[in-house]
Design an enzyme around this catalytic site. Structure first.
Site, PDB file in Angstrom:
ATOM      1  N   THR A 126       0.859  -1.185   0.000  1.00 54.18           N
ATOM      2  CA  THR A 126       0.000   0.000   0.000  1.00 54.18           C
ATOM      3  C   THR A 126       0.893   1.232   0.000  1.00 54.18           C
ATOM      4  O   THR A 126       1.675   1.427   0.929  1.00 54.18           O
ATOM      5  CB  THR A 126      -0.891  -0.020   1.257  1.00 54.18           C
ATOM      6  N   LYS A 210      -7.063   1.750  -2.957  1.00 49.37           N
ATOM      7  CA  LYS A 210      -6.726   0.956  -1.766  1.00 49.37           C
ATOM      8  C   LYS A 210      -6.985   1.751  -0.481  1.00 49.37           C
ATOM      9  O   LYS A 210      -7.631   1.275   0.454  1.00 49.37           O
ATOM     10  CB  LYS A 210      -5.247   0.541  -1.853  1.00 49.37           C
ATOM     11  N   ASN A 214     -10.068   1.047   2.477  1.00 49.91           N
ATOM     12  CA  ASN A 214      -9.856   0.871   3.917  1.00 49.91           C
ATOM     13  C   ASN A 214     -10.468   2.005   4.721  1.00 49.91           C
ATOM     14  O   ASN A 214     -11.052   1.778   5.787  1.00 49.91           O
ATOM     15  CB  ASN A 214      -8.368   0.722   4.226  1.00 49.91           C
ATOM     16  N   LEU A 256     -20.459  -2.978   9.732  1.00 52.86           N
ATOM     17  CA  LEU A 256     -21.293  -2.071  10.523  1.00 52.86           C
ATOM     18  C   LEU A 256     -21.350  -2.532  11.976  1.00 52.86           C
ATOM     19  O   LEU A 256     -22.217  -2.108  12.719  1.00 52.86           O
ATOM     20  CB  LEU A 256     -22.720  -2.020   9.943  1.00 52.86           C
ATOM     21  N   GLY A 263      -8.789  -2.158  14.892  1.00 49.05           N
ATOM     22  CA  GLY A 263      -7.332  -2.200  15.005  1.00 49.05           C
ATOM     23  C   GLY A 263      -6.744  -2.894  13.797  1.00 49.05           C
ATOM     24  O   GLY A 263      -7.352  -2.933  12.727  1.00 49.05           O
ATOM     25  N   CYS A 266      -3.675  -2.437   9.247  1.00 46.45           N
ATOM     26  CA  CYS A 266      -4.082  -1.744   8.006  1.00 46.45           C
ATOM     27  C   CYS A 266      -4.961  -0.525   8.231  1.00 46.45           C
ATOM     28  O   CYS A 266      -4.602   0.575   7.819  1.00 46.45           O
ATOM     29  CB  CYS A 266      -4.795  -2.729   7.098  1.00 46.45           C
ATOM     30  N   ARG A 334      -1.122  -6.128  16.248  1.00 41.34           N
ATOM     31  CA  ARG A 334      -0.743  -4.766  15.846  1.00 41.34           C
ATOM     32  C   ARG A 334      -1.947  -3.818  15.938  1.00 41.34           C
ATOM     33  O   ARG A 334      -3.003  -4.113  15.400  1.00 41.34           O
ATOM     34  CB  ARG A 334      -0.169  -4.765  14.424  1.00 41.34           C
TER      35      ARG A 334
HETATM   36  C1  UGA Z   1      -8.453  -4.881   6.277  1.00 38.91           C
HETATM   37  C2  UGA Z   1      -9.439  -4.856   5.098  1.00 38.91           C
HETATM   38  O1  UGA Z   1     -10.680  -5.413   5.486  1.00 38.91           O
HETATM   39  C3  UGA Z   1      -8.890  -5.642   3.907  1.00 38.91           C
HETATM   40  O2  UGA Z   1      -9.770  -5.536   2.783  1.00 38.91           O
HETATM   41  C4  UGA Z   1      -7.517  -5.071   3.520  1.00 38.91           C
HETATM   42  O3  UGA Z   1      -6.935  -5.788   2.453  1.00 38.91           O
HETATM   43  C5  UGA Z   1      -6.603  -5.136   4.735  1.00 38.91           C
HETATM   44  O4  UGA Z   1      -7.189  -4.395   5.818  1.00 38.91           O
HETATM   45  C6  UGA Z   1      -5.283  -4.545   4.319  1.00 38.91           C
HETATM   46  O5  UGA Z   1      -5.243  -3.341   4.016  1.00 38.91           O
HETATM   47  O6  UGA Z   1      -4.296  -5.287   4.172  1.00 38.91           O
HETATM   48  P1  UGA Z   1      -7.813  -6.643   8.198  1.00 38.91           P
HETATM   49  O7  UGA Z   1      -7.023  -5.522   8.795  1.00 38.91           O
HETATM   50  O8  UGA Z   1      -7.181  -7.978   8.054  1.00 38.91           O
HETATM   51  O9  UGA Z   1      -8.336  -6.232   6.718  1.00 38.91           O
HETATM   52  O10 UGA Z   1      -9.081  -6.857   9.126  1.00 38.91           O
HETATM   53  P2  UGA Z   1     -10.632  -6.497   9.098  1.00 38.91           P
HETATM   54  O11 UGA Z   1     -11.415  -7.734   9.058  1.00 38.91           O
HETATM   55  O12 UGA Z   1     -10.934  -5.496   8.065  1.00 38.91           O
HETATM   56  O13 UGA Z   1     -10.806  -5.856  10.546  1.00 38.91           O
HETATM   57  C7  UGA Z   1     -10.135  -4.649  10.917  1.00 38.91           C
HETATM   58  C8  UGA Z   1     -10.631  -4.190  12.275  1.00 38.91           C
HETATM   59  O14 UGA Z   1     -11.977  -3.715  12.174  1.00 38.91           O
HETATM   60  C9  UGA Z   1     -10.654  -5.267  13.351  1.00 38.91           C
HETATM   61  O15 UGA Z   1     -10.160  -4.726  14.563  1.00 38.91           O
HETATM   62  C10 UGA Z   1     -12.116  -5.632  13.492  1.00 38.91           C
HETATM   63  O16 UGA Z   1     -12.456  -6.101  14.766  1.00 38.91           O
HETATM   64  C11 UGA Z   1     -12.765  -4.291  13.197  1.00 38.91           C
HETATM   65  N1  UGA Z   1     -14.168  -4.402  12.700  1.00 38.91           N
HETATM   66  C12 UGA Z   1     -14.431  -5.021  11.526  1.00 38.91           C
HETATM   67  C13 UGA Z   1     -15.185  -3.814  13.444  1.00 38.91           C
HETATM   68  O17 UGA Z   1     -14.954  -3.211  14.527  1.00 38.91           O
HETATM   69  N2  UGA Z   1     -16.472  -3.880  12.960  1.00 38.91           N
HETATM   70  C14 UGA Z   1     -16.772  -4.495  11.787  1.00 38.91           C
HETATM   71  O18 UGA Z   1     -17.965  -4.511  11.393  1.00 38.91           O
HETATM   72  C15 UGA Z   1     -15.730  -5.091  11.051  1.00 38.91           C
END
Ligand code: UGA
Length: 450
Positions: A126, A210, A214, A256, A263, A266, A334
């Site tokens: 990224t 990208k 995010n 949502l 956290g 990313c 992280r």
């Molecule tokens: C995120 C993006 O979803 C990916 O599409 C992207 O490729 C990735 O970053 C990246 O840039 O490499 P990731 O960080 O693995 O993926 O995790 P997520 O599933 O997106 O969750 C991120 C955070 O949001 C977590 O702490 C999760 O608990 C929180 N979250 C997620 C919420 O609080 N509410 C939600 O409805 C969904």
């Protein structure tokens, strides 16, 4: 096709393994000796469901191998992926040194080869808008080889990375060479289910796509987290609101879920980077500013709620923290909300007994003996004044709650992920405080009120 992956971290290893599994010959380059040793022995150095199995299968069938030598790795490559990290610098801007170093090394190796075919260099990392164009122009001056740089941002999520990689919603490719676009289309052919989901655009659009993806997802979470304040104040239920708006086809149901903040490696990094990318062109991006502020506040609010509803001073209380990883199905801590929550609890004078299904070792490196690590959640809660649930591991939802309540000093649970069932909490005798949902408050059988 013949593919080289520079950097076998999270994105590189998943991408390389998945490309091998659809028939390409993949060589991964890794400089970190510990990681390389593990890869050469066939051990996956990260925890990601399904990845170890896929790695083993493809290594044994000869399609996936690892080395530390860039030169031999790029010798026959048609495609070279740059999958090195772009971590944030202390001032929030992106540290480009790994990417520039890797690009230069590939370039030096290619310069020694006299191949007369096109080598497409794909940047998965990224990076701020304009980076790929600069890298392309830089590499052009460095090598006689025929190279094209292409941006191909990654959208996979930890915990479902293999699945996301093998069944992507879309593939975004940025660049300006139709020949390179055709090569990438061929590379991903088995994964392209509908032609319109393979998108080509200029470098800057791909790079910003990208960050925009995010930031949009983080914005949805922060928006719902803001709603929890109103829900708590008016006695509404944020889960009902989630369903009420998520069924609107214009809004959609994903991302949502309210909680104690997002956290990971990313969202926090990319939202902060978008703020800096905006500043670089003299614009203060108010929107991304707010996304971050809400996320920071939400972690503080969670601890304030604990302090306010504990029924005793936080100072001297013992809190069991369930969940250390930034989300379920990963050992990654992280930017995990648990880091801030635990720090605030310690600052408030509480003792912390922590549990996680995968993230304990990583968290031990951070807090060392400042907190106690307990290998199962039931024992972690025993004798505590409250449980603070931070990560939505499904295992936490099916624990023997009645037994847990009986062993706690005060049976109180603060559910930072809204993942426990209110009825079960009530029947088990818990005082239950979710985020933006009506609590369960009942007369507690306190053992040792201070
Ligand atoms: C995120 C993006 O979803 C990916 O599409 C992207 O490729 C990735 O970053 C990246 O840039 O490499 P990731 O960080 O693995 O993926 O995790 P997520 O599933 O997106 O969750 C991120 C955070 O949001 C977590 O702490 C999760 O608990 C929180 N979250 C997620 C919420 O609080 N509410 C939600 O409805 C969904």
């Amino acid at each position: 096709m013949d593919v080289t992956i520079i950097g076998c971290g999270y994105v590189g290893l998943v991408t390389g393994t998945c490309l091998a599994s659809i028939g390409h010959t993949v060589r991964g380059v890794e400089k970190d000796q510990r990681k390389l040793k593990s890869l050469l022995e066939g051990h996956c150095p990260i925890f990601e469901p399904g990845l170890q199995e896929l790695m083993t299968e493809n290594m044994s069938e000869g399609r996936l191998s690892f080395t530390e030598n860039v030169k031999t790795a790029v010798k026959d490559a048609e495609i070279v992926f740059l999958c090195v990290g772009t971590p944030p610098k202390p001032d929030g801007t992106v540290d480009m040194s790994f990417l520039e170093g890797a690009g230069k090394e590939v370039c030096d190796a290619l310069a020694e080869l006299n191949n007369d075919y096109l080598v497409t260099i794909i940047v998965k990392s990224t990076v701020p808008a304009g980076t790929n164009r600069k890298l392309h122009n830089f590499l052009k001056t460095q090598t006689k080889a025929y190279v094209q740089v292409v941006s191909n941002p990654e959208f996979l999520k930890e915990g479902t990375a293999v699945q996301d990689c093998l069944a992507p919603d879309r593939i975004v490719v940025g660049g300006e060479s139709p020949e390179a676009f055709r090569m990438i289309r061929r590379l991903y052919d088995p994964l392209v289910k509908r032609e319109e989901h393979f998108m080509t655009m200029n470098w800057e659009s791909a790079e910003l796509t990208k960050y925009a993806a995010n930031a949009m997802l983080a914005a949805r979470i922060s928006f719902m987290n803001e709603m929890t304040i109103l829900c708590d104040a008016y006695g509404a239920d944020v889960e009902d609101i989630r369903k009420g708006i998520g069924t609107d086809s214009r809004i959609g149901p994903a991302f949502l879920r309210a909680g104690c903040g997002y956290g990971g490696s990313c969202f926090p990094k990319d939202v902060a980077a978008l703020e800096h990318i905006s500043r670089a062109v003299g614009y203060q991006n108010l929107f991304v500013d707010v996304i971050q502020q809400v996320n920071e506040n939400q972690k503080k609010r969670f601890v304030e709620k604990i302090a306010g509803k504990l029924g005793r001073p936080l100072q001297g209380a013992t809190i069991a923290v369930w969940g250390l990883a930034f989300k379920a199905d990963t050992d990654d801590i992280r930017e995990s909300p648990a880091l801030n929550v635990i720090r605030y609890l310690l600052d408030g004078g509480a003792k912390v007994r922590a549990h996680d299904y995968k993230g304990m070792e990583n968290m031990r490196q951070v807090f060392k003996d400042e907190i106690e690590f307990v290998s199962d959640p039931v024992t972690a809660a025993a004798g505590c004044d409250a449980v603070a649930l931070i990560t939505d591991w499904p295992q936490y939802t099916t624990l023997p709650f009645r037994k847990i309540a009986a062993t706690m000093n005060q049976p109180i649970i603060f559910d930072g992920r809204n993942c426990l069932q209110r009825d079960v909490m009530r029947e088990s005798g818990f005082q239950y405080y979710p985020m933006g949902r009506p609590p369960v408050e009942q007369t507690l059988r306190l053992k040792n009120r201070v």
